[in-house]
Scaffold this motif. Structure first.
Motif, PDB file in Angstrom:
ATOM      1  N   ALA A  91     -41.586  24.428  -6.532  1.00 47.32           N
ATOM      2  CA  ALA A  91     -40.778  25.543  -6.283  1.00 47.32           C
ATOM      3  C   ALA A  91     -39.711  25.246  -4.996  1.00 47.32           C
ATOM      4  O   ALA A  91     -39.537  26.125  -4.334  1.00 47.32           O
ATOM      5  N   GLY A  92     -39.615  23.809  -4.872  1.00 49.38           N
ATOM      6  CA  GLY A  92     -38.363  23.779  -4.124  1.00 49.38           C
ATOM      7  C   GLY A  92     -37.055  23.926  -4.455  1.00 49.38           C
ATOM      8  O   GLY A  92     -36.920  24.617  -5.646  1.00 49.38           O
ATOM      9  N   PRO A  93     -36.198  23.528  -4.007  1.00 48.94           N
ATOM     10  CA  PRO A  93     -34.519  23.898  -4.695  1.00 48.94           C
ATOM     11  C   PRO A  93     -34.401  22.982  -5.876  1.00 48.94           C
ATOM     12  O   PRO A  93     -33.906  23.959  -6.666  1.00 48.94           O
ATOM     13  N   ALA A  94     -35.196  22.307  -6.194  1.00 46.21           N
ATOM     14  CA  ALA A  94     -34.916  21.263  -7.386  1.00 46.21           C
ATOM     15  C   ALA A  94     -35.794  22.226  -8.532  1.00 46.21           C
ATOM     16  O   ALA A  94     -35.147  22.599  -9.397  1.00 46.21           O
ATOM     17  N   GLY A  95     -36.874  22.788  -8.122  1.00 42.60           N
ATOM     18  CA  GLY A  95     -37.591  23.576  -9.095  1.00 42.60           C
ATOM     19  C   GLY A  95     -37.010  24.900  -9.281  1.00 42.60           C
ATOM     20  O   GLY A  95     -36.953  25.377 -10.370  1.00 42.60           O
ATOM     21  N   MET A  96     -36.477  25.646  -8.198  1.00 43.80           N
ATOM     22  CA  MET A  96     -36.162  26.986  -8.488  1.00 43.80           C
ATOM     23  C   MET A  96     -34.817  27.049  -9.218  1.00 43.80           C
ATOM     24  O   MET A  96     -34.537  27.641  -9.947  1.00 43.80           O
ATOM     25  N   PHE A  97     -33.916  25.921  -8.995  1.00 48.21           N
ATOM     26  CA  PHE A  97     -32.689  25.999  -9.694  1.00 48.21           C
ATOM     27  C   PHE A  97     -32.943  25.447 -11.160  1.00 48.21           C
ATOM     28  O   PHE A  97     -32.199  25.822 -12.109  1.00 48.21           O
ATOM     29  N   ALA A  98     -33.809  24.551 -11.152  1.00 42.75           N
ATOM     30  CA  ALA A  98     -34.023  24.240 -12.776  1.00 42.75           C
ATOM     31  C   ALA A  98     -34.745  25.517 -13.243  1.00 42.75           C
ATOM     32  O   ALA A  98     -34.090  25.719 -14.805  1.00 42.75           O
ATOM     33  N   ALA A  99     -35.464  26.397 -12.781  1.00 41.14           N
ATOM     34  CA  ALA A  99     -35.870  27.481 -13.466  1.00 41.14           C
ATOM     35  C   ALA A  99     -34.784  28.468 -13.827  1.00 41.14           C
ATOM     36  O   ALA A  99     -34.859  29.081 -14.883  1.00 41.14           O
ATOM     37  N   LEU A 194     -32.408  31.527   5.393  1.00 40.35           N
ATOM     38  CA  LEU A 194     -32.810  30.980   3.885  1.00 40.35           C
ATOM     39  C   LEU A 194     -34.007  31.728   3.195  1.00 40.35           C
ATOM     40  O   LEU A 194     -34.210  31.864   1.980  1.00 40.35           O
ATOM     41  N   PRO A 195     -35.085  32.020   3.926  1.00 43.63           N
ATOM     42  CA  PRO A 195     -36.259  32.567   3.239  1.00 43.63           C
ATOM     43  C   PRO A 195     -35.978  33.813   2.506  1.00 43.63           C
ATOM     44  O   PRO A 195     -36.488  33.962   1.360  1.00 43.63           O
ATOM     45  N   ARG A 196     -35.163  34.573   2.986  1.00 41.35           N
ATOM     46  CA  ARG A 196     -34.790  35.919   2.110  1.00 41.35           C
ATOM     47  C   ARG A 196     -33.894  35.433   0.654  1.00 41.35           C
ATOM     48  O   ARG A 196     -34.195  36.173  -0.047  1.00 41.35           O
ATOM     49  N   ILE A 197     -32.991  34.626   1.067  1.00 39.26           N
ATOM     50  CA  ILE A 197     -32.217  34.230  -0.320  1.00 39.26           C
ATOM     51  C   ILE A 197     -33.414  33.471  -1.191  1.00 39.26           C
ATOM     52  O   ILE A 197     -33.154  33.679  -2.485  1.00 39.26           O
ATOM     53  N   VAL A 198     -34.315  32.649  -0.695  1.00 40.63           N
ATOM     54  CA  VAL A 198     -35.305  32.077  -1.644  1.00 40.63           C
ATOM     55  C   VAL A 198     -35.990  33.154  -2.384  1.00 40.63           C
ATOM     56  O   VAL A 198     -36.233  33.105  -3.797  1.00 40.63           O
ATOM     57  N   ALA A 199     -36.430  34.266  -1.598  1.00 41.18           N
ATOM     58  CA  ALA A 199     -37.125  35.293  -2.294  1.00 41.18           C
ATOM     59  C   ALA A 199     -36.646  35.770  -3.378  1.00 41.18           C
ATOM     60  O   ALA A 199     -36.806  36.504  -4.475  1.00 41.18           O
ATOM     61  N   GLN A 203     -36.970  36.479  -7.488  1.00 39.38           N
ATOM     62  CA  GLN A 203     -36.895  37.807  -8.309  1.00 39.38           C
ATOM     63  C   GLN A 203     -36.083  37.647  -9.288  1.00 39.38           C
ATOM     64  O   GLN A 203     -36.348  38.421 -10.263  1.00 39.38           O
ATOM     65  N   SER A 204     -34.980  36.941  -9.440  1.00 39.31           N
ATOM     66  CA  SER A 204     -34.108  36.764 -10.428  1.00 39.31           C
ATOM     67  C   SER A 204     -35.085  36.080 -11.783  1.00 39.31           C
ATOM     68  O   SER A 204     -34.852  36.443 -12.759  1.00 39.31           O
ATOM     69  N   ILE A 205     -35.929  35.078 -11.332  1.00 40.61           N
ATOM     70  CA  ILE A 205     -36.689  34.531 -12.247  1.00 40.61           C
ATOM     71  C   ILE A 205     -37.777  35.464 -12.754  1.00 40.61           C
ATOM     72  O   ILE A 205     -37.779  35.331 -13.943  1.00 40.61           O
ATOM     73  N   LEU A 206     -38.287  36.290 -11.960  1.00 40.35           N
ATOM     74  CA  LEU A 206     -39.280  37.147 -12.448  1.00 40.35           C
ATOM     75  C   LEU A 206     -38.532  38.428 -13.549  1.00 40.35           C
ATOM     76  O   LEU A 206     -39.163  38.541 -14.384  1.00 40.35           O
ATOM     77  N   ASP A 207     -37.496  38.824 -12.757  1.00 44.48           N
ATOM     78  CA  ASP A 207     -36.792  39.692 -13.683  1.00 44.48           C
ATOM     79  C   ASP A 207     -36.565  39.447 -14.883  1.00 44.48           C
ATOM     80  O   ASP A 207     -36.474  40.180 -15.903  1.00 44.48           O
TER      81      ASP A 207
END
Length: 528
Positions: A91-99, A194-199, A203-207
């Motif tokens: 769940a780094g930037p590659a993983g989160m943006f892929a998601a 950055l941590p707040r933005i990552v969170a 949330q977008s992925i979960l929603d």
């Protein structure tokens, strides 16, 4: 009516919103009676080469016309709860943006992260400095957001041709980043923000119906044999199995257990060149004075940075010595992922207001170095070479997270420093001769490199600076090959090596771009 402007302005106008708007009204002779006026900067870069500071500003002005949105990206996603699912490991930037990209393409992402979420990571990161305890699954490298979350937040990349860099920045803004990252020449969020933005991205992925699994470790792959080998899913540490239409592996450059698993499963991987060296730490005011040629940094000047490179011959080889991840107004942080190793990295808060400047100074490493001892390790040879240096650094410094250090001029003269300077590195420093920490092929090149840097930045080589070791996680020591057209592994289908850990990115922005590309290729090949 829309007007586009290219301007050269003094900083007190360029960086002050009210003064800038007043300047534009006067320049374009806009009547103050006109109510529908929108003025905004689109790009900005400071030029400090001359005594009088200038700022290059590009702007757009809308007069009696509706302005375009600042960002076109909208945080609106389809519901993919019941859609075909794909697996993302890391769940780094590659993983989160892929998601997020999979969601947009109508595929449900299952995002698996060995570490903790950004909030829970904090206590584990603090324990490294305060108690010298390294949690192997939750540290500066592992956890939600990846290594970049708590070690800087630089968004500049030279890999803009690989994907839509502007889109990446807009996604950050849509999730809470300051709009200035769209304007500044070298955008930087800062590890405090950055941590707040990552969170918010999570949330977008979960929603949208995706899943995010924290503290969940992948220990095996589900591979089907047939006409072609296919990666159908993963096995978790607790024995559970998750299958999907494809697997994106975005584990970062420090996931040694994953590299070893790939090697054990005889999945094709390759040893890859990388770099090893030290962090050099100066007083920021000294770097400011050298770079800006002023006794004191003026109000609008940011903390000065530098970029240095020197070609150095050694043992009939010529290798580059270069600065890496320079952090103005920043801190040196402990980046080990296991007890018994010492690794350092750099970070800066958003204001870059620390009194210290630090940068990795590293030497390019390839098989000519690691093959002397680790040739029989095959694709993992560079990894073993890297690991040995990190363990040696820990032993030399006393088997804690204290780091070996040496004053810079002393290092070039092969002297052990009788005392060390104050430092931003919280676990503490131990005086050592860095030649006892790093192999000769690295230390000798570094010594020559530092002398060369002083010719380019007079005053850089001084005993009022010190080096801290070791900077060894510059990039992955392993490359996982993939096909150029499909981003898929050349032998194992449905397997998409991605980001820094696979050898295809070098920083937050380039990793995010690569994550999106892998998601698009997975959807194109198997989403139907």
């Amino acid at each position: 009516m829309k007007k586009e402007l290219s301007l050269v302005l003094p900083p007190e106008i360029a960086f002050e919103k009210e003064a800038f708007e007043k300047f534009i009204y006067k320049k374009l002779d806009i009547s103050e009676n006109i109510e529908d006026v929108t003025i905004r900067q689109t790009r900005r870069s400071l030029d400090a080469r001359q005594r009088d500071l200038k700022v290059n500003v590009w702007a757009e002005v809308f007069i009696n016309e509706k302005a375009n949105p600042v960002i076109s990206y909208k945080r609106e996603y389809p519901n993919v709860k019941n859609a075909p699912q794909a697996i993302i490991v890391g769940a780094g930037p590659a993983g989160m943006f892929a998601a997020l990209r999979l969601v947009e393409l109508g595929i449900k992402p299952i995002l698996i992260e060995r570490g903790k979420d950004v909030k829970k990571r904090v206590s584990d990161i603090a324990a490294i400095s305060r108690r010298h305890i390294v949690n192997p699954d939750s540290n500066y490298c592992f956890g939600e957001g990846g290594a970049g979350t708590y070690s800087d937040g630089k968004l500049y990349t030279r890999a803009k041709k690989r994907g839509d860099w502007r889109r990446i920045l807009e996604i950050f803004v849509a999730h809470g980043a300051d709009e200035n990252i769209l304007i500044d020449n070298h955008p930087h969020i800062g590890t405090n923000k950055l941590p707040r933005i990552v969170a918010e991205m999570r949330q977008s992925i979960l929603d949208a119906g995706g899943e995010v699994l924290f503290e969940t470790k992948v220990t095996d792959f589900i591979i089907t044999k047939g006409k072609e080998e296919e990666l159908k899913g993963v096995v978790l540490e607790n024995g559970d199995k998750i299958e999907g239409i494809g697997v994106i592996l975005a584990t970062g450059h420090s996931a040694r257990d994953i590299f070893e698993l790939l090697d054990k499963k005889q999945i094709l991987i390759e040893a890859k060149p990388f770099a090893i060296g030290v962090r050099v730490e100066h007083q920021q005011k000294l770097i400011d004075k050298i770079q800006y040629k002023r006794d004191k940094r003026e109000k609008y000047l940011p903390a000065a940075s530098y970029s240095l490179v020197q070609q150095v011959p050694f043992d009939n080889l010529e290798k580059g010595v270069f600065s890496f991840c320079m952090c103005p107004g920043g801190f040196i942080v402990p980046a080990a992922t296991l007890q018994g190793e010492v690794v350092v990295n750099g970070m800066s808060p958003s204001k870059r207001n620390s009194k210290y400047a630090n940068s990795g100074i590293v030497v390019a490493i390839d098989e000519r170095e690691w093959s002397k001892k680790y040739a029989k390790k095959g694709a993992l040879a560079g990894l073993y070479y890297q690991e040995e240096i990190e363990r040696n650094a820990c032993q030399v410094a006393g088997n804690t997270q204290a780091a070996p250090a040496q004053r810079l001029l002393d290092f070039t003269q092969k002297k052990i420093s009788s005392s060390l300077l104050d430092t931003s590195y919280q676990p503490g420093l131990v005086s050592a001769e860095m030649g006892n920490v790093l192999p000769a092929e690295i230390t000798e090149r570094l010594r020559v490199g530092f002398k060369g840097f002083d010719k380019k930045m007079k005053g850089f080589l001084t005993n009022e600076a010190q080096i801290v070791g070791v900077e060894s996680r510059t990039s992955s020591p392993v490359r996982i090959p993939r096909e150029k057209e499909t981003n898929q592994h050349p032998i194992l289908k449905r397997f998409f090596p991605c980001g820094e850990g696979a050898g295809y990115a070098g920083g937050i922005a380039s990793a995010a771009i690569d994550g999106e590309r892998c998601a698009e290729k997975l959807a194109e090949l198997y989403g139907k």
